[in-house]
Design a protein around this motif. Structure first.
Motif, PDB file in Angstrom:
ATOM      1  N   ALA A   1       5.225 -11.152  -3.303  1.00 17.84           N
ATOM      2  CA  ALA A   1       6.134 -12.078  -2.636  1.00 17.84           C
ATOM      3  C   ALA A   1       6.295 -11.751  -1.153  1.00 17.84           C
ATOM      4  O   ALA A   1       6.132 -12.614  -0.300  1.00 17.84           O
ATOM      5  CB  ALA A   1       7.493 -12.063  -3.328  1.00 17.84           C
ATOM      6  N   CYS A   2       6.589 -10.472  -0.838  1.00 18.27           N
ATOM      7  CA  CYS A   2       6.851 -10.153   0.568  1.00 18.27           C
ATOM      8  C   CYS A   2       5.696  -9.405   1.223  1.00 18.27           C
ATOM      9  O   CYS A   2       5.720  -9.144   2.426  1.00 18.27           O
ATOM     10  CB  CYS A   2       8.150  -9.368   0.722  1.00 18.27           C
ATOM     11  N   GLY A   3       4.697  -9.035   0.436  1.00 15.64           N
ATOM     12  CA  GLY A   3       3.535  -8.377   1.015  1.00 15.64           C
ATOM     13  C   GLY A   3       3.741  -6.895   1.282  1.00 15.64           C
ATOM     14  O   GLY A   3       2.853  -6.205   1.752  1.00 15.64           O
ATOM     15  N   GLU A   4       4.934  -6.383   0.952  1.00 12.34           N
ATOM     16  CA  GLU A   4       5.224  -4.969   1.196  1.00 12.34           C
ATOM     17  C   GLU A   4       4.743  -4.106   0.034  1.00 12.34           C
ATOM     18  O   GLU A   4       4.448  -4.597  -1.054  1.00 12.34           O
ATOM     19  CB  GLU A   4       6.734  -4.777   1.349  1.00 12.34           C
ATOM     20  N   VAL A   5       4.699  -2.797   0.311  1.00 10.91           N
ATOM     21  CA  VAL A   5       4.384  -1.828  -0.727  1.00 10.91           C
ATOM     22  C   VAL A   5       5.696  -1.124  -1.070  1.00 10.91           C
ATOM     23  O   VAL A   5       6.510  -0.882  -0.184  1.00 10.91           O
ATOM     24  CB  VAL A   5       3.333  -0.839  -0.192  1.00 10.91           C
ATOM     25  N   ALA A   6       5.905  -0.795  -2.338  1.00 11.50           N
ATOM     26  CA  ALA A   6       7.136  -0.094  -2.703  1.00 11.50           C
ATOM     27  C   ALA A   6       7.120   1.297  -2.087  1.00 11.50           C
ATOM     28  O   ALA A   6       6.202   2.072  -2.319  1.00 11.50           O
ATOM     29  CB  ALA A   6       7.242   0.004  -4.228  1.00 11.50           C
ATOM     30  N   ARG A   7       8.123   1.580  -1.256  1.00  5.62           N
ATOM     31  CA  ARG A   7       8.143   2.838  -0.517  1.00  5.62           C
ATOM     32  C   ARG A   7       9.277   3.747  -0.949  1.00  5.62           C
ATOM     33  O   ARG A   7      10.303   3.287  -1.438  1.00  5.62           O
ATOM     34  CB  ARG A   7       8.335   2.559   0.977  1.00  5.62           C
TER      35      ARG A   7
END
Ligand code: ADP
Ligand code: ZN
Length: 754
Positions: A461-467
């Protein structure tokens, strides 16, 4: 009798403090004393005894008591520790404290009561072979408090999964386990009872006794050179460069036997003792009980016993990881550093010393024979032999005349898509090789340097990686433990489908870790018995158990991280598969090629050590990279020649020397400001103006944020050790004046570039 002593205290100040010696007390150099220091009592070490009243001080405080009746360290060790502290520009008091056996709590208590203690060293204890710990069990029906933290939950999950666990084991799995356990015991959730266990599980290893071998010609030549040096009594530094399976251990054993026969002592350093149960077992088999095995599983009390036994000369042989370097081995004749290329010899916190380099210094100072052993020597060590500063001894053949394994490349670019296993990383060629290996009744090792199930989770959805909330790294999914975990700070949260950033239920697993590989193999080779070796399975006696099952042929395939590349001698293994040879090439580190070559050559060396020939498949996208090309032919020298040219061109180690200056702070602006100021200080030094020393950076560290702190750094580089030291010293003095709220340190000869 002297009236004053200068005492080194475990405080981050690079100076000693003067105290008055009370009447009737006799203190000698190297004794451990209790002294008042800003309102508390600290234990420190006597560096100097004298009669010069300190100038400019109105009142000189008195020593409160001494903990031992004799110097803590033998004289040669004391001198070595001072030199080591000086080399790394580290406070002497901290180095001495680190090297000394921990003071038992009773010592300070006794001091409080009488104000004066002697002989606190003779604490009644148990036999060396047992250790006291707690067996921790769950109290049924007592619920965990609602506000329990992640650590408490993780620890409880472990205990519930296994029924009961030893505190010593929990401590290896959960950082700060002791505290967590005692708080849960207080809350009534856990029950703990004292139990005595074998202090040293290497005592119990059930391995056949091994008689000395008839040395091969090459072994004989190496042993003769080393024993001749030992008998000459002038010491010497040697690099034992022996291919995998060439029998380096036998050379160590015969050299150590010679030293012991001559009533001398020996010290053997290994990268990680838990990973090398075989080596320890071979020493046991040869020398019986007369060995102090020093490892992190020992309780203070046991460490104290081992220390005392060495100090008194009751034991003369010590084996251990890096910190065993400080063992008070009497009449030291031999120091061995096995797998000298291993980066775990470098301590990365506090006193940042390199066990290998310091082993060479200690041997040099005591005129002991120093042997560095490896199939893939560090570029630094090999360079020393080329410069004539160390003697090279070579073992070019395997001890039982086995051939080196055939190594083949599998081009990942040409084997795209999903292989017969249904997994992209198990290519057709690897799949077929595993099949053939299994049907021949042989064993396979598969190496993938990523633990966990999926190395990262990507949000569609947001293109982020879980950090990780505290570090600038992605979280790894650990499906067995049911958590997403940070491999740098151990932060963990329950597995979720929701993106931590945008909360959409759109997380996608990316990549493959050892857990996932294990599953993929299990589904593709249903009959095969698959085992796994990585940080997650290695806790407690995990390593030994897995290796034992491999040796007994209770496993067909062993999957693992770099732990499987270590010196294991498993004759049933005929196939080694490297899932992704390029993995370590991408590291932002000038040693990336060296590391990669070492890993590939070492893991290849696990194949074909028995009667049947070995085969290695390297899956890679970069088959023309020189680290991969030379690994194909077990060509260390070819690799070294190309690597040293690169280092020469770039002006890197070992042609030039490095010092890293690092600063970190909760606030990015503060970290930047401090490191900039330190770099500017360097720029003003004549050594830097004259370009004898170069300042590289400052820049953010590759892992910019770790445990909620921003990290900045720069490197000092020079071919002149003296000039480099001068600049580093200026940095240290500035740091000593205080850089709060940042933290800063220098790292002499840095290894980690992260
Ligand atoms: P390395 O550490 O050099 O990889 P090891 O010391 O593990 O090699 O030895 C490899 C194997 O060869 C071991 O199983 C060891 O017992 C055996 N070995 C060593 N030296 C001899 C020898 N002289 N004769 C027969 N076997 C030997
Ligand atoms: Zn983290």
């Amino acid at each position: 009798m002297s009236s004053f002593v200068d005492v080194a205290l475990p405080v981050p100040l690079r100076r000693a403090f003067t105290y008055r010696v009370p009447d009737g007390m006799t203190l000698r150099l190297g004794m451990r004393v209790a002294v008042p220091f800003s309102g508390q009592k600290l234990a420190g070490f006597v560096l100097r005894t004298h009669d010069d009243p300190p100038v400019g001080l109105k009142r000189v405080l008195s020593v409160a008591g001494s903990f031992e009746s004799e110097p803590v360290f033998p004289e040669d060790l004391h001198a070595f520790l001072l030199r080591a502290a000086d080399y790394y520009l580290h406070p002497v008091g901290e180095v001495l404290k680190l090297a000394a056996p921990a003071l038992p709590k009773e010592a300070f208590k006794a001091l409080k009561e009488s104000g004066f203690v002697e002989h606190a060293d003779d604490i009644k204890g148990r036999r060396l072979t047992t250790q006291l710990t707690s067996r921790v069990t769950r109290v049924p029906e007592v619920a965990l408090p609602l506000r329990a933290g992640v650590k408490q939950k993780a620890l409880l999950a472990l205990i519930e999964a296994r029924g009961a666990m030893l505190l010593t084991e929990l401590q290896k799995l959960v950082p700060g386990a002791r505290g967590v356990v005692s708080s849960l015991v207080e809350k009534g959730v856990l029950h703990a009872e004292d139990v005595e266990i074998a202090a040293d599980r290497f005592f119990s290893a059930d391995l056949p006794r091994e008689a000395p071998f008839e040395a091969t010609g090459e072994q004989r030549a190496a042993i003769d050179t080393l024993t001749t040096a030992l008998r000459a009594g002038k010491g010497g530094a040697f690099l034992l460069h022996g291919v995998t399976g060439s029998g380096k251990t036998e050379v160590y054993l015969q050299l150590v036997a010679d030293a012991l026969e001559r009533e001398q002592g020996a010290l053997v350093l290994v990268p990680e003792i838990a990973l090398t149960p075989q080596l320890v077992a071979r020493f046991r088999a040869r020398f019986g009980e007369g060995i102090a095995v020093l490892h992190s599983g020992l309780a203070d009390r046991e460490r104290h016993h081992a220390w005392r036994a060495l100090r008194r000369g009751e034991l003369r042989l010590a084996i251990g990881a890096r910190s065993a370097l400080f063992a008070p081995v009497p009449r030291l004749g031999v120091i061995i550093v096995d797998e000298e290329h291993d980066s775990s010899f470098k301590q990365e916190e506090g006193f940042r010393y390199h066990g290998r380099d310091m082993a060479m210094l200690r041997a040099h100072m005591t005129q002991a024979v120093c042997v560095l052993g490896s199939a893939t020597p560090s570029v630094e060590s090999y360079y020393l032999t080329e410069q004539g500063k160390m003697t090279r001894l070579s073992l070019t053949h395997r001890a039982k005349h086995q051939l080196m394994p055939e190594v083949e490349v599998v081009e990942l670019a040409r084997n795209p898509g999903v292989g017969p296993s249904g997994h992209p990383l198990i290519t057709g060629p690897l799949h077929r090789a595993i099949q053939r290996c299994l049907s021949a009744g042989d064993q396979a090792i598969l190496f993938l340097n990523r633990r966990g199930f999926a190395p990262s989770l990507h949000c569609r959805a947001c293109g982020e990686v879980a950090r990780c909330p505290a570090c600038s790294v992605s979280l790894t999914e650990h499906r067995r433990a049911g958590v997403l975990r940070c491999h740098y700070c151990d932060f963990a949260m329950p597995i979720t489908e929701a993106c931590p950033q945008c909360h959409a239920l759109a997380l996608e697993r990316v990549g493959i870790g050892t857990e996932r590989l294990e599953d993929a193999l299990q589904t593709s080779f249903v009959e095969a018995r698959v085992g796994r070796l990585d940080r997650d399975t290695a806790a407690g006696s995990g390593v030994e158990e897995v290796l034992d099952r491999m040796r007994k042929r209770e496993l067909d395939i062993l999957v693992g991280t770099q732990m499987v590349t270590k010196g294991h001698d498993l004759p049933g293994v005929t196939l080694v598969g490297v899932l992704l040879a390029d993995q370590s090439l991408a590291f932002p580190d000038f040693r990336a090629a060296e590391r990669t070559f070492q890993l590939l050559a070492q893991v290849s060396g696990r194949a074909g050590r028995g009667d049947r020939p070995g085969r290695v498949l390297l899956q890679t996208y970069q088959s023309d990279h020189y680290a991969v090309r030379f690994a194909l032919h077990h060509d260390y020298l070819g690799f070294y020649r190309e690597e040293i040219e690169t280092r020469r061109e770039l002006g890197y180690v070992p042609i030039a020397r490095l010092v890293a200056v690092r600063a970190d702070a909760g606030d990015e602006v503060v970290a930047r400001k401090v490191v900039k100021e330190l770099a500017e200080l360097c720029e003003r030094m004549p050594e830097v103006k004259d370009r004898v020393v170069q300042v590289l950076g400052p820049a953010p560290a590759p892992i910019e944020r770790l445990r909620s702190r921003f990290r900045m750094r720069f490197l000092l580089r020079s071919r002149s050790r003296a000039a480099l030291r001068k600049v580093a010293q200026a940095v240290v003095s500035r740091i000593d004046e205080g850089v709060s709220p940042a933290r800063a340190h220098v790292d002499v000869d840095p290894v980690s570039m992260l």
